[in-house]
Design an enzyme around this catalytic site. Structure first.
Site, PDB file in Angstrom:
ATOM      1  N   ASP A 124       0.823  -1.215   0.000  1.00 32.24           N
ATOM      2  CA  ASP A 124       0.000   0.000   0.000  1.00 32.24           C
ATOM      3  C   ASP A 124       0.854   1.261   0.000  1.00 32.24           C
ATOM      4  O   ASP A 124       0.618   2.179  -0.769  1.00 32.24           O
ATOM      5  CB  ASP A 124      -0.990   0.010   1.194  1.00 32.24           C
ATOM      6  CG  ASP A 124      -0.297  -0.150   2.547  1.00 32.24           C
ATOM      7  OD1 ASP A 124       0.915  -0.460   2.585  1.00 32.24           O
ATOM      8  OD2 ASP A 124      -0.981   0.025   3.567  1.00 32.24           O
TER       9      ASP A 124
ATOM     10  N   ASP B 229       6.913   3.971   3.420  1.00 31.27           N
ATOM     11  CA  ASP B 229       7.115   5.162   4.246  1.00 31.27           C
ATOM     12  C   ASP B 229       8.618   5.265   4.532  1.00 31.27           C
ATOM     13  O   ASP B 229       9.371   5.811   3.731  1.00 31.27           O
ATOM     14  CB  ASP B 229       6.267   4.977   5.511  1.00 31.27           C
ATOM     15  CG  ASP B 229       6.199   6.208   6.386  1.00 31.27           C
ATOM     16  OD1 ASP B 229       6.509   7.291   5.917  1.00 31.27           O
ATOM     17  OD2 ASP B 229       5.827   6.078   7.570  1.00 31.27           O
TER      18      ASP B 229
ATOM     19  N   PHE C  15       0.320  11.956   7.206  1.00 31.40           N
ATOM     20  CA  PHE C  15      -0.378  10.707   7.494  1.00 31.40           C
ATOM     21  C   PHE C  15      -1.706  10.668   6.729  1.00 31.40           C
ATOM     22  O   PHE C  15      -2.458  11.627   6.722  1.00 31.40           O
ATOM     23  CB  PHE C  15      -0.643  10.573   8.997  1.00 31.40           C
ATOM     24  CG  PHE C  15      -1.140   9.215   9.359  1.00 31.40           C
ATOM     25  CD1 PHE C  15      -0.274   8.140   9.440  1.00 31.40           C
ATOM     26  CD2 PHE C  15      -2.498   8.993   9.577  1.00 31.40           C
ATOM     27  CE1 PHE C  15      -0.729   6.868   9.745  1.00 31.40           C
ATOM     28  CE2 PHE C  15      -2.963   7.729   9.891  1.00 31.40           C
ATOM     29  CZ  PHE C  15      -2.082   6.669   9.969  1.00 31.40           C
TER      30      PHE C  15
ATOM     31  N   ARG D 113     -10.083   2.122   6.420  1.00 29.37           N
ATOM     32  CA  ARG D 113      -9.635   1.367   5.239  1.00 29.37           C
ATOM     33  C   ARG D 113     -10.692   1.315   4.147  1.00 29.37           C
ATOM     34  O   ARG D 113     -10.393   1.073   2.985  1.00 29.37           O
ATOM     35  CB  ARG D 113      -9.300  -0.079   5.626  1.00 29.37           C
ATOM     36  CG  ARG D 113      -8.153  -0.239   6.584  1.00 29.37           C
ATOM     37  CD  ARG D 113      -7.750  -1.709   6.664  1.00 29.37           C
ATOM     38  NE  ARG D 113      -6.895  -2.008   7.806  1.00 29.37           N
ATOM     39  CZ  ARG D 113      -5.571  -1.861   7.826  1.00 29.37           C
ATOM     40  NH1 ARG D 113      -4.961  -1.388   6.769  1.00 29.37           N
ATOM     41  NH2 ARG D 113      -4.874  -2.177   8.895  1.00 29.37           N
TER      42      ARG D 113
END
Ligand code: IMP
Length: 178
Positions: free
Chosen positions: A103, A106, A155, A168
């Site tokens: 997904d 980071d 974020f 989600r």
């Protein structure tokens, strides 16, 4: 819905579903072209990549297999740095072309750990397909071949990504508002 609230945080829409779809199709087309004849095995990293994986796979037209793995490392809004083990690799990966479907990259530590684990399994080639990358946060040197979108260091939730388990389910991506 332009803003949402999850627990103590407010989020504003930042990437609409239509834009996500366009970039996911672009990535699928690149993979179709690059990996034709390779019979790739897509390894989808749960939970965050379930929506990206589903949409990506609808546009993969070459023969392929798909499997799901889990490797949890993240709680709240900052990476904890503690990375748990990889669960669910049941296939024989020897000689296979593998595409990891993630997904978001980071810091890149999760992906690095996964690559280390896969490194012992006799894979022919391994490629990374990530829906999102936060380039400013990357701490390790990673070759991320397929990237749908690069985003700033904020974020986000939605389209598979969560805040403490929630969010989600949204088809769009939302960025936290301070
Ligand atoms: P990394 O190890 O720091 O690259 O973190 C990767 C994992 O952290 C991803 O697979 C996500 O589950 C989670 N993550 C990183 N950034 C975000 C974010 O902005 N929202 C939700 N989850 C995130």
């Amino acid at each position: 819905m332009n803003t949402i609230q999850i627990k103590d945080k407010h989020f504003a829409i930042s990437i609409k579903a239509e834009e996500i779809e366009k970039e996911v199709i672009r990535v699928a087309n690149e993979i179709n072209k690059d990996l034709a004849g390779e019979n790739p095995l897509f390894l989808s990293v749960l939970n965050g990549s379930f929506m990206f994986t589903a949409d990506l796979m609808k546009h993969i037209t070459i023969p392929c297999e798909i499997s799901f793995i889990k490797l949890a490392s993240y709680q709240g809004v900052t990476s904890t740095g503690t990375i748990k083990e990889v669960i669910g690799i049941n296939e024989d990966l020897v000689g296979r072309t593998v595409v990891i479907v993630e997904d978001i990259v980071d810091t890149g530590l999760t992906m690095q750990r996964l690559l280390e684990t896969l490194g012992t399994r006799g894979i022919k080639d391994v490629y990374i397909a990530s829906l999102l990358v936060k380039p400013e946060k990357l701490k390790v040197d990673l070759d991320i071949k397929y990237v749908a979108m690069r985003i700033p260091n904020d974020f986000i939730v939605g389209y598979g990504l969560d805040y403490d388990g929630y969010g989600r389910n949204y088809p769009d991506i939302y960025t936290v508002v301070d």
